[in-house]
Scaffold this active site. Structure first.
Site: not given
Length: 283
Positions: A46-47
């Site tokens: 995830e970002t």
């Protein structure tokens, strides 16, 4: 225009042993396409992007992207982003408690010995059909009779929880990625006996498989651990305070602390900034 950026290791038990999340600060000027492009480029599980809140009860708003899509909620990005926001000088409106606004609503993060999120309500719960059990077994490369129990524990990413006979059975899994057909599967098994840990024993081994999100196996997964905690403590299979291990198959050593306080499941772990700087996200 450049943005302040941090990469935070979450749920680790030492240097570089957890799950990293890329966190972009003051991201209100970015488009969805820019956010999605950066998430694909980092290729992390995830970002995240920190924005001004739109809800009066929130300290900040968070958008969470996998390489494949945006999520309404995810666990290790929640803790890593809270760590980054605090480290950058953020001060919660209520001392000791952060309130994150995200697609799943408001999520509380307790600031104590370690950051701990309060598990959001499940979007889907209940038993798994025989048809879905057969699909899950095919994806995991096992027979259906090797599944001790299964339950929908979806709090945003779509998790179905699967309990196997023990931790060894979890570690031995060799999934068939072509057979997942959109399933996001979290697998757990009890340790016999627990792995010794300072302050307590590891009771649970966990693996998370989500190829549909652009991630085959996630190193350490807060949303899944939250759902498993809600399910397995409510059925009495686990005590109201335990430590879970995750990531060994990927040469990580994640440790997740799960506690039930006044009926509320809290998922906590260590957080540490590994990279800090600025990033240029201009198209």
């Amino acid at each position: 225009m450049t943005h302040s950026y941090r990469c935070v290791d979450v749920f680790g038990s030492g240097p570089l042993s957890g799950n990293p999340v890329a966190v972009v600060h003051d991201a209100d000027d970015l488009t969805i396409d820019q956010m999605a492009a950066f998430a694909r480029w980092t290729n992390l599980s995830e970002t995240t992007f920190l924005l001004r809140p739109t809800h009066t009860g929130a300290d900040y708003r968070l958008r969470i992207f996998t390489p494949g899509e945006e999520l309404p909620f995810a666990g290790h990005p929640t803790l890593g982003s809270a760590h980054a926001w605090l480290e950058a000088g953020g001060a919660p409106a209520t001392p000791g408690v952060l309130v994150q606004e995200c697609g799943a609503g408001l999520v509380r993060v307790d600031v104590g010995e370690r950051l701990a999120l309060e598990a959001p309500p499940l979007l889907r719960s209940g038993p798994v059909s025989e048809e879905d059990l057969a699909r899950i077994a095919r994806a995991l490369g096992i027979d259906t009779d090797e599944i001790v129990d299964a339950e929908w524990i979806d709090n945003g990413p779509g998790w179905v929880g699967v309990l196997l006979a023990d931790a060894a059975a979890v570690s031995a899994l060799r999934p068939d990625w072509s057979a997942f057909d959109g399933l996001d599967i979290g697998v757990a098994g009890l340790h016999r006996p627990g792995l010794h840990e300072p302050g307590g024993d590891v009771l649970l081994e966990v693996r998370a498989f989500c190829p549909g999100l652009g991630i085959t196996e996630d190193p350490v997964t807060g949303s899944l651990q939250a759902g498993l905690g809600q399910w397995l403590t409510s059925t009495g299979r686990l005590p109201t305070s335990y430590v879970a291990a995750q990531g060994a198959a990927l040469q990580r050593r994640g440790r997740v602390h799960v506690d039930v306080v006044d009926g509320q499941v809290r998922v906590g772990g260590e957080t540490c900034t590994t990279i800090e700087g600025r990033v240029d996200l201009r198209a």
